[in-house]
Design a protein around this motif. Structure first.
Motif, PDB file in Angstrom:
ATOM      1  N   ALA A   1      59.557  31.783  38.675  1.00 27.68           N
ATOM      2  CA  ALA A   1      58.502  31.283  37.966  1.00 27.68           C
ATOM      3  C   ALA A   1      57.103  31.491  38.572  1.00 27.68           C
ATOM      4  N   LEU A   2      56.965  31.458  39.887  1.00 24.40           N
ATOM      5  CA  LEU A   2      55.734  31.836  40.512  1.00 24.40           C
ATOM      6  C   LEU A   2      55.210  33.144  40.484  1.00 24.40           C
ATOM      7  N   PHE A   3      55.889  34.260  40.199  1.00 20.81           N
ATOM      8  CA  PHE A   3      55.776  35.443  39.914  1.00 20.81           C
ATOM      9  C   PHE A   3      55.192  35.538  38.626  1.00 20.81           C
ATOM     10  N   GLU A   4      55.841  34.763  37.536  1.00 22.57           N
ATOM     11  CA  GLU A   4      55.400  34.861  36.312  1.00 22.57           C
ATOM     12  C   GLU A   4      54.083  34.211  36.234  1.00 22.57           C
ATOM     13  N   ALA A   5      53.770  33.271  36.879  1.00 28.08           N
ATOM     14  CA  ALA A   5      52.251  32.475  36.652  1.00 28.08           C
ATOM     15  C   ALA A   5      51.335  33.296  37.454  1.00 28.08           C
ATOM     16  N   ALA A   6      51.647  34.170  38.440  1.00 35.02           N
ATOM     17  CA  ALA A   6      50.757  34.989  39.043  1.00 35.02           C
ATOM     18  C   ALA A   6      50.463  36.099  38.257  1.00 35.02           C
ATOM     19  N   MET A   7      51.264  36.954  37.740  1.00 33.78           N
ATOM     20  CA  MET A   7      51.116  37.878  36.870  1.00 33.78           C
ATOM     21  C   MET A   7      50.308  37.416  35.548  1.00 33.78           C
ATOM     22  N   ALA A   8      50.649  36.261  35.094  1.00 37.76           N
ATOM     23  CA  ALA A   8      50.036  35.698  33.898  1.00 37.76           C
ATOM     24  C   ALA A   8      48.321  35.321  34.312  1.00 37.76           C
ATOM     25  N   ALA A   9      48.283  35.213  35.570  1.00 37.75           N
ATOM     26  CA  ALA A   9      46.887  34.742  35.823  1.00 37.75           C
ATOM     27  C   ALA A   9      46.023  36.039  36.387  1.00 37.75           C
ATOM     28  N   GLY A  10      46.581  37.292  36.196  1.00 34.69           N
ATOM     29  CA  GLY A  10      45.961  38.487  36.587  1.00 34.69           C
ATOM     30  C   GLY A  10      45.751  39.160  35.120  1.00 34.69           C
ATOM     31  N   PRO A  11      44.856  40.402  35.123  1.00 32.50           N
ATOM     32  CA  PRO A  11      44.671  40.994  33.933  1.00 32.50           C
ATOM     33  C   PRO A  11      45.711  41.748  33.578  1.00 32.50           C
ATOM     34  N   ARG A  12      46.195  41.556  32.323  1.00 36.29           N
ATOM     35  CA  ARG A  12      47.479  42.240  31.520  1.00 36.29           C
ATOM     36  C   ARG A  12      47.044  43.423  30.763  1.00 36.29           C
ATOM     37  N   GLU A  13      45.590  43.421  30.366  1.00 38.21           N
ATOM     38  CA  GLU A  13      45.487  44.392  29.265  1.00 38.21           C
ATOM     39  C   GLU A  13      43.938  44.587  29.422  1.00 38.21           C
ATOM     40  N   ALA A  14      43.285  46.153  29.075  1.00 44.81           N
ATOM     41  CA  ALA A  14      41.813  46.300  29.390  1.00 44.81           C
ATOM     42  C   ALA A  14      41.188  45.680  28.245  1.00 44.81           C
ATOM     43  N   LEU A  15      39.925  45.392  28.519  1.00 41.12           N
ATOM     44  CA  LEU A  15      38.911  45.053  27.530  1.00 41.12           C
ATOM     45  C   LEU A  15      37.865  45.925  27.944  1.00 41.12           C
ATOM     46  N   PRO A  16      37.535  46.866  26.571  1.00 40.24           N
ATOM     47  CA  PRO A  16      36.266  47.768  26.842  1.00 40.24           C
ATOM     48  C   PRO A  16      34.839  46.887  26.758  1.00 40.24           C
ATOM     49  N   VAL A  17      33.932  47.444  27.497  1.00 38.66           N
ATOM     50  CA  VAL A  17      32.817  46.682  27.471  1.00 38.66           C
ATOM     51  C   VAL A  17      31.558  47.790  27.462  1.00 38.66           C
ATOM     52  N   ARG A  18      30.578  47.335  27.088  1.00 45.06           N
ATOM     53  CA  ARG A  18      29.315  48.169  27.144  1.00 45.06           C
ATOM     54  C   ARG A  18      28.246  47.345  28.222  1.00 45.06           C
ATOM     55  N   VAL A  19      27.795  47.941  29.133  1.00 43.75           N
ATOM     56  CA  VAL A  19      27.106  47.430  30.018  1.00 43.75           C
ATOM     57  C   VAL A  19      25.509  47.838  29.893  1.00 43.75           C
ATOM     58  N   GLY A  20      24.558  46.517  29.632  1.00 40.26           N
ATOM     59  CA  GLY A  20      23.286  46.748  29.430  1.00 40.26           C
ATOM     60  C   GLY A  20      22.578  46.016  30.641  1.00 40.26           C
ATOM     61  N   LEU A  21      21.280  46.558  30.889  1.00 42.14           N
ATOM     62  CA  LEU A  21      20.408  45.973  31.726  1.00 42.14           C
ATOM     63  C   LEU A  21      19.226  45.398  31.080  1.00 42.14           C
ATOM     64  N   GLY A  22      18.831  44.074  31.398  1.00 39.49           N
ATOM     65  CA  GLY A  22      17.780  43.425  30.796  1.00 39.49           C
ATOM     66  C   GLY A  22      16.532  43.098  31.751  1.00 39.49           C
ATOM     67  N   ASP A  23      15.944  42.320  31.520  1.00 39.95           N
ATOM     68  CA  ASP A  23      14.583  41.983  32.339  1.00 39.95           C
ATOM     69  C   ASP A  23      15.053  40.800  33.362  1.00 39.95           C
ATOM     70  N   GLY A  24      14.476  40.644  34.475  1.00 40.93           N
ATOM     71  CA  GLY A  24      14.572  39.822  35.492  1.00 40.93           C
ATOM     72  C   GLY A  24      15.985  39.765  36.149  1.00 40.93           C
ATOM     73  N   GLY A  25      16.271  41.128  36.499  1.00 38.56           N
ATOM     74  CA  GLY A  25      17.400  41.272  37.426  1.00 38.56           C
ATOM     75  C   GLY A  25      18.631  41.119  36.456  1.00 38.56           C
ATOM     76  N   ARG A  26      18.971  41.007  35.517  1.00 35.31           N
ATOM     77  CA  ARG A  26      20.234  40.658  34.441  1.00 35.31           C
ATOM     78  C   ARG A  26      20.601  41.624  33.839  1.00 35.31           C
ATOM     79  N   ALA A  27      22.064  41.553  33.687  1.00 36.93           N
ATOM     80  CA  ALA A  27      22.987  42.513  33.171  1.00 36.93           C
ATOM     81  C   ALA A  27      23.898  41.954  32.224  1.00 36.93           C
ATOM     82  N   SER A  28      24.038  42.682  31.229  1.00 32.51           N
ATOM     83  CA  SER A  28      25.079  42.025  29.979  1.00 32.51           C
ATOM     84  C   SER A  28      26.219  42.908  29.772  1.00 32.51           C
TER      85      SER A  28
END
Length: 788
Positions: free
Chosen positions: A164-191
């Motif tokens: 059960a500990l292994f199941e919980a640990a694996m559930a707490a980790g990433p199970r699938e990929a999430l595509p994102v687009r990275v953008g840079l804004g003003d004031g040292g911020r990213a999105s």
């Protein structure tokens, strides 16, 4: 007999297979476990390092954040077996002072997949492992253990008790990929822009260190408008806004691999995704949906730990918790302990200089009631009204803190004094209160008027005055703190609203308790003289502490916004005082036709004074003369050259570099003296002591949270750096970032097995003085003051 022994051995392996005895190392218990009771040839066996942390201790994720070291596990496997990488569960952000770490508290399992070869022979095997981790609380201690796990190799396997500990640990980790687009804004911020359905919360943990600001809030925006149907399964477009670390630009992000490929883990409504950056624009704007709370790095925690961070913005004023306090939100307190500390802190707060004028008001009030007799009932009601004013004010402050915290702001006790405009407004208010005490005009506070006890106990007016005195008590108390208050207020950081209100109510109870007791037991006031002219003199005397408060606030304003702001405040205070005089002399004390004109002139003078005294919205933090203030910049946790052991700090205005002799100056504009840290060694200590110099040794490490907080907020701030220079102190730094047996031996010699450790060697003393792990400027300056 041999068959019996074999049977007992088989039974023992069946019971204990996949489990070995845990190993205790200081504050962490480590154990090597498996998800199944046997290894199947040709299959994958899941092993794991199970760490159980003592309360308030933590270890670190693959990217530890602002400081720390990731946990390591080296497996010794049978021939032909191979191990993969740790499948890291998503961490939590652990805030300590101005820093944030990515790590684990309580219990964590770090799974590792192991490939079992198809030709593995059935039977028993023994897997060993060497685990290394860093455990931190207010000190950091490296941990290491040799672990072993007996296992069977069999055609089939069943889940082990730890499955059960292994199941919980694996559930707490990433199970699938999430595509994102990275953008840079003003004031040292990213999105990070992504598409998912029905998102309510999101928090991001980067793989690469030193790119994203770990303690900063993360804000989630919705970029599109939900459909008319409101269906939760309709994908939406979202933008998670991050603050970048200082100095990070697009080139640094590209070099750190942040613009393409896997860049981190995102927790979205309790589900974890591996964030994969790809081409495209992230977009901007959107509707704010949620905020993953953080800390304001520019303010940080106050000296001495997170609990004292509430006064860091008050123009250099600070108050520290008891030495050794845990520098973490909530520390080691329970709600009951925090409430008790709140009551004690509120009681002691009455002894702080800023609350003294209000104590005087209550003394006058009790004296006006005559102590006992007919006024006893009114004294009780007045005491309760005062307590109600204190409680209401504390709850208003609690509500403001919660509202600002919900907006992603890191605020605490005295947060409003970080605003130059509020400081100026407080100064003008205290000018008016001081003039009121001096008798220039009368406005409320009828409790202090002379003319008989009946005026002091005048029904609703007296109770309103007592309530107002309670409000005033809290208002003037906000620049101050008291012992126990820091721990109690630190407990409220990140706590639910109900607990915040409980702690603030406890503070109010402690502050009001003496007056409630005196109100209900008026015989205790028998030592007070009878009402008379002394009350008028005492009331006028109370004006001077108020004027002293104005002078202090003007100094605070000067540190925040410069000398021009102080001049504007002084001129504004003159106009406000003129308005008070016009009101008292011609409006209150006259019934003639001049009242209307005097009132108009008073309002005009008051308005001009307020307008003139208020600093501009963009008032900076420049000191007088317009130069930019800069805290003394010392060496990093690494070394600064051995010359620092014998060199002295250079004069202000010289070049900002360190010379070969150890001289360390500042730029011509800062006026600060950076600390020239030399490399620690016993020989360097003895050499400096032989020359008759005091020696300060900083045992530190780059991964030590408390070390970095103390360095940032105490050791390399102007007051301490200047004291080091004035007293010709040889400053040495023992860097334990990489294991060093000499430093390990030195720590052990002083009864320590971790950093930080601070030693002060004084001339004429054979043994060094050991300072607490959690430093304050006052504590270090007090220790240095003993140098002749």
């Amino acid at each position: 007999m041999n068959k019996l022994l074999m049977l007992l051995l088989a039974c023992w392996l069946a019971v204990s297979g996949a489990v070995a005895q845990p190993v205790r190392v200081d504050a962490v218990e480590a154990e090597l476990v498996a998800a199944s009771d046997a290894a199947v040839p040709g299959g994958t066996l899941m092993l794991g390092l199970r760490l159980r942390h003592d309360p308030h201790w933590h270890s670190y994720w693959r990217n530890p954040g602002d400081s720390g070291l990731p946990t390591q596990l080296e497996l010794a496997l049978p021939a032909g077996w191979s191990a993969g990488e740790i499948a890291w569960p998503a961490p939590k952000r652990i805030f300590i002072g101005p820093l944030a770490n990515y790590g684990y508290e309580d219990e964590v399992l770090l799974p590792v997949p192991v490939r079992v070869p198809a030709g593995a022979a059935p039977g028993e095997v023994r897997i060993t492992a060497r685990a290394q981790w860093l455990m931190c609380r207010d000190v950091c201690i490296p941990g290491e253990a040799e672990l072993a796990l007996p296992l069977r190799v069999a055609p089939t396997a069943a889940p082990s008790p730890q499955a059960a500990l292994f199941e919980a640990a694996m559930a707490a980790g990433p199970r699938e990929a999430l595509p994102v687009r990275v953008g840079l804004g003003d004031g040292g911020r990213a999105s990070l822009a992504f598409g998912l359905a029905g998102v309510q919360t999101a928090e991001f943990f980067p793989y690469a260190p030193a790119l994203v600001s770990a303690p900063a809030p993360q804000r989630l925006f919705r970029l599109d408008t939900p459909g008319a149907s409101g269906a939760q399964d309709t994908p939406g477009r979202w933008r998670l806004e991050l603050a970048l670390a200082e100095g990070v630009d697009r080139a640094a992000l590209d070099k750190g691999g942040f613009l393409a490929g896997p860049v981190g883990v995102m927790r979205v409504d309790g589900r974890h995704y591996e964030v994969v950056a790809g081409p495209g624009e992230a977009g901007a704007g959107g509707v704010l949906v949620a905020t993953a709370e953080g800390r304001d790095e520019s303010r940080g925690a106050p000296q001495g730990g997170a609990a004292s961070r509430f006064l860091e913005g008050v123009g250099g004023g600070s108050s520290a918790p008891a030495p050794g306090a845990v520098a973490a939100p909530g520390g080691g307190l329970t709600l009951a302990m925090a409430a008790l500390f709140g009551v004690l802190g509120g009681l002691i707060l009455n002894l702080m200089p800023c609350v003294f004028p209000v104590i005087g008001l209550k003394v006058l009030g009790f004296a006006g009631h005559g102590g006992a007799g007919a006024g006893g009932g009114e004294a009780r009601r007045g005491a309760l009204a005062f307590a109600a004013g204190v409680l209401a004010s504390f709850w208003v402050l609690a509500a403001l803190l919660l509202v600002l915290r919900g907006a992603g702001q890191a605020v605490g006790w005295g947060f409003q004094l970080q605003s130059p405009a509020f400081v100026a407004a407080m100064a003008l208010l205290f000018v008016l209160i001081g003039l009121n005490f001096a008798g220039v005009f009368e406005f409320g506070l009828r409790l202090t008027r002379l003319g008989g006890a009946e005026a002091a106990v005048a029904g609703r007016g007296g109770l309103a005055g007592s309530f107002g005195a309670g409000v005033l008590a809290v208002l003037v108390a906000t620049p101050c703190t008291a012992p126990f208050m820091g721990s109690a207020l630190g407990y409220t950081l990140g706590r639910p609203a109900v607990e915040v209100f409980v702690v603030f109510a406890a503070l109010a109870l402690g502050m009001a308790l003496p007056y409630v007791i005196l109100g209900f037991f008026p015989r205790a006031l028998g030592w007070l003289p009878r009402p008379g002219r002394w009350m008028e003199s005492f009331r006028q005397l109370l004006a001077f502490p108020m004027f002293a408060t104005v002078a202090w606030l003007a100094w605070v304003l000067g540190l925040q916004a410069g000398v021009d702001a102080v001049l504007a405040l002084a001129l504004g205070a003159v106009l406000v005082a003129l308005a008070a005089w016009l009101y008292g002399r011609f409006v209150q004390a006259s019934a003639g036709s001049h009242r209307l004109l005097a009132g108009a002139l008073a309002l005009a003078s008051l308005a001009c004074g307020l307008w003139l005294a208020m600093p501009a919205a963009d008032a900076g933090l420049a000191p007088a003369g317009g130069a930019e203030r800069s805290p003394g910049a010392g060496a990093a946790s690494g070394t600064a050259g051995a010359a620092g052991a014998s060199g002295t700090a250079g004069a202000s205005g010289t070049s900002g570099t360190s010379g070969t002799s150890g001289t360390s100056g500042t730029s011509g504009t800062s006026g600060a003296l950076p600390v020239a840290w030399g490399v620690w060694s016993e020989a360097a200590v003895q050499q400096a002591r032989a020359a008759g110099r005091p020696v300060f040794v900083d045992f530190t490490a780059a991964w030590c949270v408390s070390c970095q907080v103390n360095k940032k907020l105490v050791l390399e701030r102007d007051p301490v750096a200047g004291a080091f220079a004035r007293r010709n102190v040889a400053t040495l730094r023992a860097d334990w970032t990489q294991r060093d047996p000499l430093i390990t031996e030195a720590l052990a010699a002083h009864g320590r097995n971790g950093v930080p450790l601070y030693l002060l060697y004084l001339p004429g003393e054979s043994q060094p003085r050991i300072l607490p792990e959690i430093l304050t400027s006052g504590l270090v300056l007090a220790a240095l003051a003993s140098i002749e």
